[in-house]
Motif scaffolding. Structure first.
Motif, PDB file in Angstrom:
ATOM      1  N   VAL A  81       0.845  -1.200   0.000  1.00  0.00           N
ATOM      2  CA  VAL A  81       0.000   0.000   0.000  1.00  0.00           C
ATOM      3  C   VAL A  81       0.875   1.244   0.000  1.00  0.00           C
ATOM      4  O   VAL A  81       1.716   1.436   0.885  1.00  0.00           O
ATOM      5  CB  VAL A  81      -0.946  -0.002   1.217  1.00  0.00           C
ATOM      6  N   VAL A  82       0.654   2.073  -1.014  1.00  0.00           N
ATOM      7  CA  VAL A  82       1.386   3.332  -1.169  1.00  0.00           C
ATOM      8  C   VAL A  82       0.379   4.477  -1.052  1.00  0.00           C
ATOM      9  O   VAL A  82      -0.561   4.554  -1.848  1.00  0.00           O
ATOM     10  CB  VAL A  82       2.107   3.402  -2.528  1.00  0.00           C
ATOM     11  N   ARG A  83       0.564   5.352  -0.080  1.00  0.00           N
ATOM     12  CA  ARG A  83      -0.359   6.476   0.123  1.00  0.00           C
ATOM     13  C   ARG A  83       0.096   7.681  -0.696  1.00  0.00           C
ATOM     14  O   ARG A  83       1.253   8.085  -0.630  1.00  0.00           O
ATOM     15  CB  ARG A  83      -0.446   6.823   1.603  1.00  0.00           C
ATOM     16  N   VAL A  84      -0.853   8.204  -1.482  1.00  0.00           N
ATOM     17  CA  VAL A  84      -0.555   9.330  -2.368  1.00  0.00           C
ATOM     18  C   VAL A  84      -1.526  10.473  -2.069  1.00  0.00           C
ATOM     19  O   VAL A  84      -2.576  10.273  -1.456  1.00  0.00           O
ATOM     20  CB  VAL A  84      -0.663   8.907  -3.850  1.00  0.00           C
ATOM     21  N   ASP A  85      -1.162  11.676  -2.520  1.00  0.00           N
ATOM     22  CA  ASP A  85      -2.012  12.836  -2.253  1.00  0.00           C
ATOM     23  C   ASP A  85      -3.301  12.790  -3.049  1.00  0.00           C
ATOM     24  O   ASP A  85      -4.358  13.215  -2.561  1.00  0.00           O
ATOM     25  CB  ASP A  85      -1.255  14.136  -2.570  1.00  0.00           C
ATOM     26  N   ARG A  87       3.457   0.301   3.269  1.00  0.00           N
ATOM     27  CA  ARG A  87       3.145  -0.827   4.157  1.00  0.00           C
ATOM     28  C   ARG A  87       2.822  -2.077   3.358  1.00  0.00           C
ATOM     29  O   ARG A  87       2.331  -2.012   2.230  1.00  0.00           O
ATOM     30  CB  ARG A  87       1.932  -0.496   5.043  1.00  0.00           C
ATOM     31  N   GLU A  88       3.091  -3.222   3.957  1.00  0.00           N
ATOM     32  CA  GLU A  88       2.743  -4.523   3.377  1.00  0.00           C
ATOM     33  C   GLU A  88       1.595  -5.118   4.189  1.00  0.00           C
ATOM     34  O   GLU A  88       1.684  -5.194   5.430  1.00  0.00           O
ATOM     35  CB  GLU A  88       3.939  -5.478   3.423  1.00  0.00           C
ATOM     36  N   ARG A  98       0.760 -14.470  -4.953  1.00  0.00           N
ATOM     37  CA  ARG A  98       0.165 -13.318  -5.642  1.00  0.00           C
ATOM     38  C   ARG A  98       0.475 -12.020  -4.896  1.00  0.00           C
ATOM     39  O   ARG A  98       0.583 -12.003  -3.672  1.00  0.00           O
ATOM     40  CB  ARG A  98      -1.353 -13.494  -5.744  1.00  0.00           C
ATOM     41  N   ARG A  99       0.541 -10.931  -5.666  1.00  0.00           N
ATOM     42  CA  ARG A  99       0.853  -9.631  -5.080  1.00  0.00           C
ATOM     43  C   ARG A  99       0.015  -8.546  -5.743  1.00  0.00           C
ATOM     44  O   ARG A  99      -0.510  -8.731  -6.831  1.00  0.00           O
ATOM     45  CB  ARG A  99       2.334  -9.299  -5.254  1.00  0.00           C
ATOM     46  N   ALA A 100      -0.079  -7.410  -5.068  1.00  0.00           N
ATOM     47  CA  ALA A 100      -0.714  -6.227  -5.647  1.00  0.00           C
ATOM     48  C   ALA A 100      -0.062  -4.989  -5.063  1.00  0.00           C
ATOM     49  O   ALA A 100       0.377  -4.995  -3.908  1.00  0.00           O
ATOM     50  CB  ALA A 100      -2.213  -6.205  -5.362  1.00  0.00           C
ATOM     51  N   VAL A 101       0.016  -3.954  -5.864  1.00  0.00           N
ATOM     52  CA  VAL A 101       0.443  -2.640  -5.386  1.00  0.00           C
ATOM     53  C   VAL A 101      -0.772  -1.728  -5.467  1.00  0.00           C
ATOM     54  O   VAL A 101      -1.360  -1.549  -6.542  1.00  0.00           O
ATOM     55  CB  VAL A 101       1.600  -2.075  -6.231  1.00  0.00           C
ATOM     56  N   TRP A 155       9.008 -15.406   0.684  1.00  0.00           N
ATOM     57  CA  TRP A 155       8.799 -14.601   1.879  1.00  0.00           C
ATOM     58  C   TRP A 155       7.408 -13.980   1.923  1.00  0.00           C
ATOM     59  O   TRP A 155       6.838 -13.786   3.008  1.00  0.00           O
ATOM     60  CB  TRP A 155       9.867 -13.514   1.982  1.00  0.00           C
ATOM     61  N   THR A 156       6.821 -13.694   0.741  1.00  0.00           N
ATOM     62  CA  THR A 156       5.458 -13.170   0.735  1.00  0.00           C
ATOM     63  C   THR A 156       4.462 -14.249   1.188  1.00  0.00           C
ATOM     64  O   THR A 156       3.504 -13.965   1.910  1.00  0.00           O
ATOM     65  CB  THR A 156       5.089 -12.640  -0.660  1.00  0.00           C
ATOM     66  N   GLY A 157       4.696 -15.493   0.768  1.00  0.00           N
ATOM     67  CA  GLY A 157       3.865 -16.588   1.250  1.00  0.00           C
ATOM     68  C   GLY A 157       3.976 -16.750   2.762  1.00  0.00           C
ATOM     69  O   GLY A 157       2.994 -17.055   3.445  1.00  0.00           O
TER      70      GLY A 157
END
Length: 297
Positions: free
Chosen positions: A11-15, A31-32, A88-91, A62-64
């Motif tokens: 999770v990337v917080r943007v304006d 954050r992950e 699986r991953r997501a941004v 490591w994500t698992g």
């Protein structure tokens, strides 16, 4: 029982969204959050006191490991198969109001299948099965139907046209989807699911706009269900739709009517927005109390 759909969100917080075109943009702490749609449904249903068996493929990576740790912490009975493609991953880009944009890396190979002797003993004991729209999950439908186990699925932002989600839409007893995917066509998409498929109800979520319910025995016009005001400031809308599903299923397994279930889903979804990732999981006492207050309005 929940099948498929675990992973890790970055999770990337943007304006604001869309983000400006630039070589570099400063952001707050990244954050992950282990979970994804299947993991979030499993965690949310467990927090509501339901016994949950969760079956999925994850990577030996490591994500698992993050996914295993979060589900264990949440009390979910998680049984895994190792995928050679990894976890699986997501941004997710999240703006100040909680609105998000997600970049999803599903990575499962098209020929990935869950062995029948792995899932069938659990399916035979299940009161209900929720299928994430991972490709391998569709191959469980024949056994689900032969055993007479009710099934649900979340189509997310399905536009009503893509073939990938259609089997999930037409072979599930409860169908959830986001109203944003089909836009102005959402009512006709809901009617098509009921007309062509097995669903007893279709539920379209619309974020702060509430949700819409259409049933096989009811009107051909979606019934609006008002959104619930979150009990604290909105932090992150990631996982709100999954929480809605949990609240709805909790009510359905308790024998409540479909509109009451939708109101419980709204309460659970609003609660989930008050914290990052899947940290805000509503419990049964808070959900029951909030649901009664909502129904008295």
């Amino acid at each position: 029982m929940v099948v498929g759909g675990s992973g890790v969100d970055t999770v990337v917080r943007v304006d604001s969204l869309p983000v400006p075109l630039a070589d570099s943009v400063g952001v707050g702490p990244i954050r992950e959050w282990p979970g994804h749609t299947g993991g979030n449904v499993a965690l949310g249903c467990r927090a509501l006191g339901l016994d949950v068996k969760f079956l999925d493929f994850i990577g030996d990576d490591w994500t698992g490991g993050q996914v295993r740790e979060r589900l264990t912490k949440g009390g979910v009975d998680f049984e895994v198969l190792i995928s050679p493609a990894g976890t699986r991953r997501a941004v997710n880009l999240v703006e100040k109001t909680g609105r998000r944009m997600s970049f999803y890396d599903g990575r499962d190979p098209a020929d990935l299948r869950m062995p029948r002797d792995f899932y069938l003993p659990h399916l035979r004991r299940a009161r209900h099965v929720h299928l994430s729209i991972t490709n391998f999950a569709r191959f469980l439908y024949d056994d689900i139907e032969s055993l007479g186990v009710p099934a649900s699925t979340d189509l997310h932002d399905w536009d009503g046209l893509s073939d990938y989600q259609r089997e999930f839409a037409l072979r599930s007893n409860l169908v959830f989807l986001s109203a944003a995917g089909a836009g102005e066509r959402i009512a006709s998409v809901m009617r098509e699911i009921l007309r062509e498929g097995r669903a007893e109800a279709v539920i379209a979520t619309a974020g702060a706009g509430g949700s819409y319910l259409m049933t096989r025995q009811g009107s051909r016009t979606p019934r609006p269900v008002p959104a619930t005001i979150p009990p604290a400031p909105v932090v992150d809308s990631n996982g709100a739709g999954d929480a809605y599903v949990c609240g709805f299923l909790y009510g359905r397994l308790a024998g409540l009517d479909l509109e009451a279930c939708a109101r419980m889903g709204a309460v659970a979804g609003a609660y989930a927005c008050t914290s990052g990732g899947n940290e805000a999981l509503i419990g049964p006492e808070a959900l029951d109390t909030s649901k009664l207050k909502t129904l008295r309005r």
